[in-house]
Write a protein that holds these residues in place. Structure first.
Motif, PDB file in Angstrom:
ATOM      1  N   MET A 195      -7.781   6.323  -3.196  1.00 34.82           N
ATOM      2  CA  MET A 195      -6.440   6.897  -3.203  1.00 34.82           C
ATOM      3  C   MET A 195      -6.284   7.836  -4.404  1.00 34.82           C
ATOM      4  O   MET A 195      -5.682   8.903  -4.293  1.00 34.82           O
ATOM      5  CB  MET A 195      -5.416   5.773  -3.278  1.00 34.82           C
TER       6      MET A 195
ATOM      7  N   MET B 145       1.388   9.409  -5.606  1.00 33.39           N
ATOM      8  CA  MET B 145       1.873  10.732  -5.213  1.00 33.39           C
ATOM      9  C   MET B 145       2.837  11.249  -6.283  1.00 33.39           C
ATOM     10  O   MET B 145       2.789  12.405  -6.684  1.00 33.39           O
ATOM     11  CB  MET B 145       2.594  10.572  -3.883  1.00 33.39           C
ATOM     12  N   MET B 146       3.708  10.363  -6.749  1.00 35.09           N
ATOM     13  CA  MET B 146       4.685  10.735  -7.766  1.00 35.09           C
ATOM     14  C   MET B 146       4.008  11.099  -9.082  1.00 35.09           C
ATOM     15  O   MET B 146       4.325  12.123  -9.694  1.00 35.09           O
ATOM     16  CB  MET B 146       5.658   9.583  -7.997  1.00 35.09           C
TER      17      MET B 146
ATOM     18  N   ALA C 149       0.883   4.142  -2.794  1.00 34.66           N
ATOM     19  CA  ALA C 149       0.636   5.541  -2.434  1.00 34.66           C
ATOM     20  C   ALA C 149       1.756   6.433  -2.960  1.00 34.66           C
ATOM     21  O   ALA C 149       1.510   7.509  -3.502  1.00 34.66           O
ATOM     22  CB  ALA C 149       0.501   5.693  -0.919  1.00 34.66           C
TER      23      ALA C 149
ATOM     24  N   PHE D 175      -5.344  11.894  -4.398  1.00 33.95           N
ATOM     25  CA  PHE D 175      -4.273  12.545  -5.143  1.00 33.95           C
ATOM     26  C   PHE D 175      -4.810  13.354  -6.318  1.00 33.95           C
ATOM     27  O   PHE D 175      -4.051  13.853  -7.135  1.00 33.95           O
ATOM     28  CB  PHE D 175      -3.235  11.507  -5.593  1.00 33.95           C
TER      29      PHE D 175
ATOM     30  N   LYS E 178       0.826  -1.203   0.000  1.00 32.54           N
ATOM     31  CA  LYS E 178       0.000   0.000   0.000  1.00 32.54           C
ATOM     32  C   LYS E 178       0.865   1.260   0.000  1.00 32.54           C
ATOM     33  O   LYS E 178       0.582   2.221  -0.704  1.00 32.54           O
ATOM     34  CB  LYS E 178      -0.935  -0.008   1.221  1.00 32.54           C
TER      35      LYS E 178
END
Lengths: 402, 402
Positions: free
Chosen positions: A143, A122-123, A118, A147, A114
């Motif tokens: 998720m 995020m990247m 994440a 983001f 996980k």
């Protein structure tokens, strides 16, 4: 208005995309309500995908020794790297990706799948679009919302072998696929994965391949997306010791980011993944867990772990036989700890409540995994054998012998 | 152009804000260059803030027992919660925040302070502004860049006790403060923290208080921001077992998010922090590390840990005495494992290179912590005693007795 002192800090707009409750909370509410009405009935939960069987001593003894070593000058160790120890990355490649074109430098060890996912999202940031199967593990689209990513759901129906229908799928930047799938319990075939890789290459998409249940595959289906030629150029794969080794509490996972997966500007994704990880998770996984992971990947470790996976699969066979005897069509369970039970003409929630009320057995209603999950139940085969047998006995009260 | 297959996925714009190298890489380059020129000289590193002394057996034995238990039916445990076990949260409150208005439900256990901070900043999102001291640990402003946040640097000079000058500071949404400070080694006084809390209340700012070195405080300075009246309404505090207990490799930390800290819309920050953590780090820290953390917080555990902290502080006193004898003004080291050495008239990088070349001692040049760090060196007092003594001996070659 809350009791607090009002700050002038505006709440991020992205948070309002994540308002809906996760299924954990919905199930917890069902359990509480059940226990209020039936305080003396012991609930059996087949709802959560959590390991139940002890970790082989050949593995825990290595963690014990490592923990003891931390109390000595020779055995003490501090920060590991955000990349994870080279020895463990090499073992992961040798044992799980041999001959598939994966290098130890492509592997990042972390505290679990996980976290890797994440950091990947995020990247990639808020401007990307992502396709997810429907049904899917609900944390994934949530998720994406967190983001700020646009999510497209790809319906995965029984007549398509529960694999996302790519024939009408729009192009997205990212395509998340989990195989063996959570919740359907079906492993994608080689042909399906070849189509997926070809679809990604044609569209310039990057596949996020979630293979955390790969160890359950027994029928020759690919255990890694990298078994498909060309996949190292378009796919990132996520793995975990959680279901492989009962490490759901110990915490250890990894992600493979081949350096041939590149952004539109030609820059390798792995450089940015490394940078993001260095910033937000610089110290990697617990060194004790890493020692345990290394013990898992010895020949003896793998042999012991496969016995436990076989145990869960025997649980699944017992459940599959029971559902067949109940006249219920059930999918999955052969390459996976999950069984996806079809309940035609009834709603998932209604049957969930019925099983809870009449058999005191909790499962996860299929609609919690997305709209296409309506009309299904996810049944987990994790659990002690006697619990599985007791659940079957109880369910016979609802489904008497035909 | 990289060798890979070009995807159509655009690289996130935020990543281009994070191009600069972290100091780890710069220091690694210095070490490699040194080792090429001096292959037979053993380098002494006083550059990294990593624990060096073994963890007390009273703590490792609990982790051993826990790891062994995982191989038994009775001792096996799977997923913990994203919040962390209530027993450990209660211990953290009882031992470290007693009487300060912190509740166990305010505490979130995690695999370390950095992860907590990353999730906080992910939660606050890209629209907030954040003030950071200058100098500061460089990962903090880089993390802001990664999340797209505007960073304001607040100069922290010797004549202000190295505390950020708030008299000319603009309002920001967030104010990051680390005390005892990394890199200066100075603990903020009660007055400075009272000013900070008052400044935050006046401006509607939220303080992110990094107290990971709190256990080193010996002079009565506050060990927690919550010792300041009114702080529970405006401050989030981050803590860690890394420096308290040598858990830099074991991985365990926590964050305190009081429910009286609220957004401008009146919603408590803690609800969103919980939601974000549930999505990106649902399984919390390793259960073995949690068992160890619990052992740390017993009376015997704390007593043993304080002996080790005292050991590092004796290292710091040895270094402080040496620097005094060299005629170098040095700050910190009394409430902290870090010493901030002033080198008037010379650049940090130049002196770093000189110490490396002539004494084979590596420290961190102050400018790596921000512009106000120029003219300083950060010296870490972590390390075996004989290494510290050897470093002092070697440095005498550069600073002969006056």
């Amino acid at each position: 208005m809350a009791k607090g002192f009002p700050s002038g800090v505006e709440r991020s707009e992205l948070l309002s995309n994540c308002e809906s409750e996760l299924f954990f909370s919905k199930l917890r509410a069902k359990v509480l309500a059940h226990n209020n009405v039936h305080p003396n009935e012991k609930l059996i939960s087949l709802s959560i995908g959590d390991a139940s069987e002890p970790i082989p001593q050949i593995i825990t003894s290595v963690m014990e020794q490592f923990a003891h070593g931390l109390s000595t000058r020779e055995g003490f160790s501090g920060y590991t790297t955000h990349h994870g120890p080279e020895s463990l990355r090499t073992q992961i490649v040798e044992v799980l990706y041999k001959g598939l074109g994966v290098k130890p430098s492509d592997v990042f060890v972390s505290d679990g799948a996980k976290g890797c996912l994440a950091r990947l999202m995020m990247m990639f940031g808020s401007a990307v679009t992502m396709a997810v199967p429907d049904p899917t593990y609900p944390v994934i689209p949530q998720m994406c919302n967190l983001f700020g990513q646009n999510v497209i759901r790809l319906s995965s129906k029984p007549d398509g072998g529960f694999f996302p229908d790519l024939s009408n799928a729009p192009r997205t930047d990212l395509i998340y696929v989990c195989s063996p799938n959570n919740p359907t319990g079906i492993a994608a075939t080689r042909e399906q994965l070849a189509d997926l890789v070809s679809f990604a290459r044609k569209n310039g998409s990057i596949i996020l391949y979630d293979a955390v249940y790969a160890a359950f595959i027994a029928d020759g289906s690919p255990k890694s997306i990298y078994e498909i030629p060309g996949a190292t150029e378009v796919a990132i794969e996520i793995g975990s010791f959680s279901k492989l080794a009962g490490f759901t509490g110990v915490r250890l996972g990894w992600v493979v980011v081949p350096d041939s997966v590149v952004f539109a500007n030609g820059k390798p994704v792995v450089s940015d993944y490394s940078r993001v990880t260095l910033l937000v998770a610089p110290a990697g996984a617990s060194n004790i867990a890493q020692a345990g992971g290394s013990a898992c990947l010895t020949q003896e470790g793998i042999e012991e772990l496969m016995k436990i996976i076989e145990y869960y699969k025997e649980n699944a066979r017992i459940l599959l036989n029971a559902f067949a005897s109940f006249g219920l069509e059930a999918h999955g369970g052969l390459n996976s700890p999950y069984i996806w039970v079809q309940i035609p003409g009834r709603s998932s929630d209604e049957v969930c409540d019925e099983w809870l009320e009449r058999a005191h057995v909790l499962i996860t209603p299929g609609d919690m995994f997305g709209p296409s999950g309506e009309g299904f139940l996810r049944v987990s085969a994790f659990g002690h054998r006697e619990i599985i047998l007791e659940a079957v006995t109880r369910l016979k009260a609802i489904y008497p012998p035909m």
